[in-house]
Design a protein around this motif. Structure first.
Motif, PDB file in Angstrom:
ATOM      1  N   ALA A  13      -1.222   4.947 -19.263  1.00  0.00           N
ATOM      2  CA  ALA A  13       0.184   4.533 -19.159  1.00  0.00           C
ATOM      3  C   ALA A  13       0.590   4.422 -17.683  1.00  0.00           C
ATOM      4  CB  ALA A  13       1.085   5.526 -19.882  1.00  0.00           C
ATOM      5  N   GLY A  14       0.134   5.378 -16.874  1.00  0.00           N
ATOM      6  CA  GLY A  14       0.432   5.324 -15.446  1.00  0.00           C
ATOM      7  C   GLY A  14      -0.178   4.098 -14.783  1.00  0.00           C
ATOM      8  N   LEU A  15      -1.400   3.763 -15.156  1.00  0.00           N
ATOM      9  CA  LEU A  15      -2.046   2.564 -14.615  1.00  0.00           C
ATOM     10  C   LEU A  15      -1.291   1.305 -15.027  1.00  0.00           C
ATOM     11  CD1 LEU A  15      -5.822   3.426 -15.162  1.00  0.00           C
ATOM     12  CD2 LEU A  15      -4.668   3.172 -12.980  1.00  0.00           C
ATOM     13  N   ASP A  16      -0.853   1.250 -16.284  1.00  0.00           N
ATOM     14  CA  ASP A  16      -0.092   0.082 -16.739  1.00  0.00           C
ATOM     15  C   ASP A  16       1.235  -0.042 -15.988  1.00  0.00           C
ATOM     16  OD1 ASP A  16      -2.110  -0.515 -18.498  1.00  0.00           O
ATOM     17  OD2 ASP A  16      -1.126   0.388 -20.252  1.00  0.00           O
ATOM     18  N   ASP A  17       1.907   1.110 -15.789  1.00  0.00           N
ATOM     19  CA  ASP A  17       3.164   1.095 -15.024  1.00  0.00           C
ATOM     20  C   ASP A  17       2.920   0.619 -13.599  1.00  0.00           C
ATOM     21  OD1 ASP A  17       4.544   2.027 -17.195  1.00  0.00           O
ATOM     22  OD2 ASP A  17       4.713   4.107 -16.479  1.00  0.00           O
ATOM     23  N   ALA A  18       1.845   1.108 -12.998  1.00  0.00           N
ATOM     24  CA  ALA A  18       1.520   0.717 -11.622  1.00  0.00           C
ATOM     25  C   ALA A  18       1.246  -0.778 -11.543  1.00  0.00           C
ATOM     26  CB  ALA A  18       0.312   1.511 -11.121  1.00  0.00           C
ATOM     27  N   GLU A  19       0.525  -1.308 -12.530  1.00  0.00           N
ATOM     28  CA  GLU A  19       0.223  -2.744 -12.527  1.00  0.00           C
ATOM     29  C   GLU A  19       1.510  -3.562 -12.661  1.00  0.00           C
ATOM     30  OE1 GLU A  19      -2.937  -5.822 -14.562  1.00  0.00           O
ATOM     31  OE2 GLU A  19      -2.451  -3.981 -15.628  1.00  0.00           O
ATOM     32  N   SER A  20       2.410  -3.104 -13.522  1.00  0.00           N
ATOM     33  CA  SER A  20       3.687  -3.801 -13.699  1.00  0.00           C
ATOM     34  C   SER A  20       4.508  -3.783 -12.407  1.00  0.00           C
ATOM     35  CB  SER A  20       4.468  -3.138 -14.837  1.00  0.00           C
ATOM     36  OG  SER A  20       5.751  -3.662 -14.925  1.00  0.00           O
ATOM     37  N   LEU A  21       4.546  -2.642 -11.738  1.00  0.00           N
ATOM     38  CA  LEU A  21       5.288  -2.536 -10.479  1.00  0.00           C
ATOM     39  C   LEU A  21       4.680  -3.437  -9.403  1.00  0.00           C
ATOM     40  CD1 LEU A  21       6.037   1.283 -10.272  1.00  0.00           C
ATOM     41  CD2 LEU A  21       7.695  -0.555 -10.499  1.00  0.00           C
ATOM     42  N   ILE A  22       3.361  -3.490  -9.361  1.00  0.00           N
ATOM     43  CA  ILE A  22       2.705  -4.351  -8.364  1.00  0.00           C
ATOM     44  C   ILE A  22       3.053  -5.806  -8.629  1.00  0.00           C
ATOM     45  CG2 ILE A  22       0.444  -5.253  -7.645  1.00  0.00           C
ATOM     46  CD1 ILE A  22      -0.610  -2.414  -7.717  1.00  0.00           C
ATOM     47  N   ARG A  23       3.074  -6.221  -9.908  1.00  0.00           N
ATOM     48  CA  ARG A  23       3.439  -7.609 -10.224  1.00  0.00           C
ATOM     49  C   ARG A  23       4.871  -7.894  -9.780  1.00  0.00           C
ATOM     50  NH1 ARG A  23       2.670  -7.486 -15.841  1.00  0.00           N
ATOM     51  NH2 ARG A  23       0.762  -6.336 -15.933  1.00  0.00           N
ATOM     52  N   LYS A  24       5.777  -6.967 -10.036  1.00  0.00           N
ATOM     53  CA  LYS A  24       7.180  -7.164  -9.638  1.00  0.00           C
ATOM     54  C   LYS A  24       7.299  -7.253  -8.117  1.00  0.00           C
ATOM     55  CE  LYS A  24       9.279  -4.840 -13.595  1.00  0.00           C
ATOM     56  NZ  LYS A  24      10.001  -3.641 -14.034  1.00  0.00           N
ATOM     57  N   MET A  25       6.584  -6.366  -7.427  1.00  0.00           N
ATOM     58  CA  MET A  25       6.649  -6.384  -5.962  1.00  0.00           C
ATOM     59  C   MET A  25       6.042  -7.671  -5.417  1.00  0.00           C
ATOM     60  SD  MET A  25       6.007  -2.356  -4.935  1.00  0.00           S
ATOM     61  CE  MET A  25       4.350  -2.647  -4.601  1.00  0.00           C
ATOM     62  N   ASP A  26       5.002  -8.171  -6.083  1.00  0.00           N
ATOM     63  CA  ASP A  26       4.374  -9.430  -5.662  1.00  0.00           C
ATOM     64  C   ASP A  26       5.380 -10.569  -5.766  1.00  0.00           C
ATOM     65  OD1 ASP A  26       2.405 -11.175  -4.826  1.00  0.00           O
ATOM     66  OD2 ASP A  26       1.595 -11.480  -6.827  1.00  0.00           O
ATOM     67  N   LEU A  27       6.095 -10.633  -6.884  1.00  0.00           N
ATOM     68  CA  LEU A  27       7.105 -11.686  -7.050  1.00  0.00           C
ATOM     69  C   LEU A  27       8.204 -11.558  -6.007  1.00  0.00           C
ATOM     70  CD1 LEU A  27       7.470 -11.770 -10.947  1.00  0.00           C
ATOM     71  CD2 LEU A  27       6.469 -13.520  -9.503  1.00  0.00           C
ATOM     72  N   GLU A  28       8.628 -10.331  -5.759  1.00  0.00           N
ATOM     73  CA  GLU A  28       9.696 -10.098  -4.793  1.00  0.00           C
ATOM     74  C   GLU A  28       9.229 -10.478  -3.393  1.00  0.00           C
ATOM     75  OE1 GLU A  28      13.496  -9.211  -4.008  1.00  0.00           O
ATOM     76  OE2 GLU A  28      12.653  -8.892  -5.990  1.00  0.00           O
ATOM     77  N   ALA A  29       8.003 -10.107  -3.038  1.00  0.00           N
ATOM     78  CA  ALA A  29       7.478 -10.394  -1.695  1.00  0.00           C
ATOM     79  C   ALA A  29       7.329 -11.888  -1.468  1.00  0.00           C
ATOM     80  CB  ALA A  29       6.132  -9.690  -1.505  1.00  0.00           C
ATOM     81  N   ARG A  30       6.974 -12.642  -2.497  1.00  0.00           N
ATOM     82  CA  ARG A  30       6.769 -14.082  -2.336  1.00  0.00           C
ATOM     83  C   ARG A  30       8.088 -14.815  -2.071  1.00  0.00           C
ATOM     84  NH1 ARG A  30       1.616 -15.442  -3.473  1.00  0.00           N
ATOM     85  NH2 ARG A  30       0.403 -13.975  -4.701  1.00  0.00           N
ATOM     86  N   SER A  31       9.225 -14.180  -2.369  1.00  0.00           N
ATOM     87  CA  SER A  31      10.512 -14.845  -2.149  1.00  0.00           C
ATOM     88  C   SER A  31      11.093 -14.527  -0.764  1.00  0.00           C
ATOM     89  CB  SER A  31      11.504 -14.432  -3.238  1.00  0.00           C
ATOM     90  OG  SER A  31      11.818 -13.063  -3.111  1.00  0.00           O
ATOM     91  N   LEU A  32      10.383 -13.748   0.052  1.00  0.00           N
ATOM     92  CA  LEU A  32      10.888 -13.373   1.366  1.00  0.00           C
ATOM     93  C   LEU A  32      10.445 -14.368   2.433  1.00  0.00           C
ATOM     94  CD1 LEU A  32      10.267  -9.527   1.212  1.00  0.00           C
ATOM     95  CD2 LEU A  32      12.401 -10.734   0.846  1.00  0.00           C
ATOM     96  N   GLN A  33      10.934 -14.146   3.661  1.00  0.00           N
ATOM     97  CA  GLN A  33      10.570 -15.035   4.763  1.00  0.00           C
ATOM     98  C   GLN A  33       9.091 -14.847   5.105  1.00  0.00           C
ATOM     99  OE1 GLN A  33      13.171 -14.490   8.065  1.00  0.00           O
ATOM    100  NE2 GLN A  33      14.904 -15.434   7.024  1.00  0.00           N
ATOM    101  N   PRO A  34       8.442 -15.876   5.664  1.00  0.00           N
ATOM    102  CA  PRO A  34       6.983 -15.855   5.872  1.00  0.00           C
ATOM    103  C   PRO A  34       6.467 -14.676   6.696  1.00  0.00           C
ATOM    104  CG  PRO A  34       7.837 -18.059   6.198  1.00  0.00           C
ATOM    105  CD  PRO A  34       9.026 -17.168   5.998  1.00  0.00           C
ATOM    106  N   ASN A  35       7.176 -14.283   7.757  1.00  0.00           N
ATOM    107  CA  ASN A  35       6.643 -13.208   8.592  1.00  0.00           C
ATOM    108  C   ASN A  35       6.635 -11.874   7.842  1.00  0.00           C
ATOM    109  OD1 ASN A  35       9.403 -13.007   8.545  1.00  0.00           O
ATOM    110  ND2 ASN A  35       9.644 -12.617  10.720  1.00  0.00           N
TER     111      ASN A  35
END
Length: 191
Positions: A13-35
């Motif tokens: 369950a912890g691994l699944d939660d971690a994977e979900s958080l990483i996906r969310k952070m990935d989406l959030e990071a892709r919407s930021l400025q390039p630097n």
């Protein structure tokens, strides 16, 4: 044995939660400025790599544990004395438990790091929002200045026209006066 299964399910369950958080952070990071985006995506790649290592370790331990459980069941059913488990098996069991605990600690550390990164992302988004508001305010101020400049230009154009018109009027009055004086002089001298 049941406690191990429960630990394995908690880790899963912890691994699944971690994977979900990483996906969310990935989406959030892709919407930021390039630097900022490049730095965060590099961190996320490290987290994904760590998570994949933890998953494979968990899978390996889970399969080893299920094999061990089946082997233990076979041995226990075939043995008259259930308490005579060899020291070697106990050692392996202790190592497996230790690995599970280490994996659990790594997952907790990864989760903590992900939460810190998420907080950093939120802070960056708030800063960007404030900068956007400042730019919008500056843009509104510039539009107001532009309007004032346009009004001033119109006033100066009107003043220039009036000055030209006044020059023509004064010139006309002077010409009329000169002609009148010339006529007066002509009539006075001609008598």
């Amino acid at each position: 044995m049941e406690q191990k299964r429960q630990k394995f399910s908690e880790i899963k369950a912890g691994l699944d939660d971690a994977e979900s958080l990483i996906r969310k952070m990935d989406l959030e990071a892709r919407s930021l400025q390039p630097n900022v985006k490049a730095v965060l995506l590099a961190k996320l790649r490290e987290y994904k790599s760590d998570l994949n290592n933890l998953k494979s370790e968990h899978k390996r331990l889970a399969s080893a544990n299920s094999n061990q459980a089946a082997r233990d069941d076979l041995l226990e059913s075939g043995m008259a004395d259930a308490m005579s488990v060899s020291a070697n098996q106990r050692g392996r069991l202790m190592m497996s438990t230790e690995r599970l605990n280490e994996s659990s600690d790594r997952i907790k550390e990864s989760r903590r790091t992900m939460l810190e990164t998420e907080e950093l992302g939120v802070s960056i988004l708030q800063d960007l929002h404030q900068q956007r508001q400042s730019l919008l305010h500056a843009n509104d101020t510039l539009h107001g200045v532009d309007d004032n400049i346009s009004k001033s230009k119109k006033i100066l154009t009107n003043m220039s026209r009036r000055m030209s018109r006044n020059k023509w009027i004064i010139s006309s009055i002077i010409v009329v006066h000169v002609v009148a004086i010339a006529l007066i002089l002509y009539f006075k001298l001609s008598k």
